[in-house]
Design an enzyme around this catalytic site. Structure first.
Site, PDB file in Angstrom:
ATOM      1  CG  HIS A  72       4.187   7.686   6.526  1.00 20.28           C
ATOM      2  ND1 HIS A  72       4.461   7.500   5.194  1.00 20.28           N
ATOM      3  CD2 HIS A  72       5.264   8.325   7.038  1.00 20.28           C
ATOM      4  CE1 HIS A  72       5.659   7.994   4.917  1.00 20.28           C
ATOM      5  NE2 HIS A  72       6.173   8.485   6.027  1.00 20.28           N
ATOM      6  CE1 TYR A 194       0.438   2.885  -0.796  1.00 20.63           C
ATOM      7  CE2 TYR A 194       0.661   0.949  -2.193  1.00 20.63           C
ATOM      8  CZ  TYR A 194       0.808   1.560  -0.965  1.00 20.63           C
ATOM      9  OH  TYR A 194       1.331   0.849   0.093  1.00 20.63           O
ATOM     10  N   PRO A 286       2.801  -7.274  -3.141  1.00 25.32           N
ATOM     11  CG  PRO A 286       4.724  -6.296  -4.008  1.00 25.32           C
ATOM     12  CD  PRO A 286       3.804  -7.445  -4.203  1.00 25.32           C
ATOM     13  CE1 TYR A 377      -1.075   0.640   2.367  1.00 25.54           C
ATOM     14  CE2 TYR A 377      -0.696   1.935   4.354  1.00 25.54           C
ATOM     15  CZ  TYR A 377      -0.259   1.440   3.137  1.00 25.54           C
ATOM     16  OH  TYR A 377       1.009   1.765   2.685  1.00 25.54           O
TER      17      TYR A 377
END
Ligand code: FAD
Ligand code: PHB
Length: 382
Positions: A72, A194, A286, A377
């Protein structure tokens, strides 16, 4: 029996450490309180940093990962009905891989030839502050060793065996959990979404092109059986942006669970000849997809230090705790920040919600802010 390193816990941290050490000719034994099937059945992480992938390659367990994982290059932040793509590849030159923790664990278990004791009862660690540590389990099993690696997760026995005056614990709990569902339905979108919504956070993730993983923020007081599939799908649809909601394919859940959210760090991670790695030493919520990846970076530092020790250099073992914790605290910060940015905190009132929306708008319009998000990230270097 006698080994050089006794590893407690057969999650990703323990298995990966065992694999890297065995490859370097260091003898290990793993002691795990659950059965193999139980460990493999736990549905958890799904996003691997490129550093984690590189470490799995080095451990010789990345063939299936390369065949089956999905690379991704970005993900979406959704809020106020809009979707903003964070282009990880353009912002950092790196991407992440979607590959389930279950699969990582299976690949590591399949590769392991050295001893592993599953369903061990009454596991205990002894004499790690002297020179002759050992691990006991069942009625009369004993493993003598040079070192013990505590890879037994948040509820394990290793951290709990350290005298209270030798350890400092830092903890923050959040007043909500994540209700997760796994289903054999095509993901709603090619990349993760998200979602920050007035009704609470939602996350659209996946395990493959035919298997989806979705999460909803839910109050800690709620039980899984209060969430029949229809209620889950209806609530998810309400939180998604309209175009995604239209694409959502629903189906029966094959797993459903609620996980509490917690930030937690133990300092230090080394106590004589006992070293903590992974969730045994720290927990992140998480939201930043960091837990498994932090377990991998701990294991990288610890395996390098143990290999150096057996070559006659002790200094890296002495530095292990500080080195690992420096990376841990940065991931703690990122995970806490992502959690604060995206979840509903009714106690913060409408001012708090405006702060979140202003920050999301700022990220949407600022390449600098997107770069800061993206470089965390994809994973800080180690
Ligand atoms: P664990 O996987 O907990 O393994 C510890 C092992 O020790 C277990 O097998 C346990 O049975 C065993 N054990 C416990 N006590 C004993 C004992 N007394 N004796 C012997 N053995 C014992 N992380 C990410 O990086 N990305 C994500 O996308 C992500 N998503 C997540 C989603 C959810 C819902 C959850 C709950 C977690 C997620 N995580 C994620 C976190 C990630 O799953 C953990 O950080 C990871 O499992 C840590 O690995 P570990 O080996 O340190 O611990
Ligand atoms: C998952 O797929 O389980 C997952 C993905 C991203 C996260 C957390 C969990 O941030």
């Amino acid at each position: 029996m006698r080994v050089q390193v006794a590893i407690v816990g057969s999650g990703p941290a323990g298995l990966l450490l065992g694999q890297l050490l065995e490859q370097a000719g260091i003898r290990t034994a793993i002691v795990e309180s659950r059965s193999r099937e139980y460990v493999l059945g736990r549905i958890r992480a799904g996003v691997l940093e490129s550093g984690t992938v590189a470490l799995l390659e080095r451990a010789g367990v990345a063939d299936r990962l390369h065949e089956e994982s999905l690379v991704h290059e970005g993900f979406d932040l959704a809020f106020s009905g809009r979707r903003v793509r964070i282009d990880l590849q353009a912002l950092t030159g790196r991407s992440v891989s979607v590959y389930g923790q279950t699969e990582v664990t299976k690949d590591l278990m399949d590769a392991r030839k050295a001893p592993g004791f599953y369903e061990a009862r009454d596991v205990a660690v002894h004499s790690f502050e002297s020179g002759t540590p050992y691990v006991t389990f069942n009625e009369n099993q004993k493993i003598d060793c040079d070192f013990i690696a505590g890879c037994d997760g948040f509820h394990g026995v290793c951290r709990a065996s350290v005298p209270a005056e030798k350890i400092t614990l830092f903890e923050k709990t959040y007043p909500f959990g994540w209700l997760g569902i796994l289903s054999d339905t095509p993901p709603v979108s090619e990349e993760l979404i998200y979602v920050s919504h007035e009704r609470g956070f939602a996350l659209c993730s996946q395990r493959s092109r035919t298997r989806s993983r979705y999460y909803l923020q839910c109050p800690l007081s709620e039980q899984v059986d209060e969430w029949p599939d229809e209620r889950f799908w209806a609530e998810l649809r309400r939180r998604l942006p309209a175009d995604a909601a239209q694409n959502l394919v629903t189906g029966p859940s094959i797993e459903k669970s609620i996980a509490p959210l917690r930030s937690f760090v133990a300092e230090p991670l080394a106590f004589g000849r006992l070293f903590l790695a992974g969730d045994a030493g720290h927990i992140v919520p998480p939201t930043g997809a960091k837990g498994l990846n932090l377990a991998a970076s701990d294991v990288y530092y610890l395996s390098e230090a143990l290999i150096a020790f057996y070559k006659g250099n002790e200094s890296q073992l002495k530095a292990y705790s500080a080195k690992a914790l420096a990376r841990v605290w940065k991931a703690e910060r990122f995970s806490w920040w992502m959690t604060k940015l995206l979840h509903g905190f009714p106690e913060e009132g409408s001012f708090g919600r405006h702060m979140q929306l202003a920050e999301l708008e700022y990220i949407a319009g600022s390449r600098a802010a997107q770069t800061a998000l993206a470089e965390n990230y994809v994973g800080l270097p180690y």
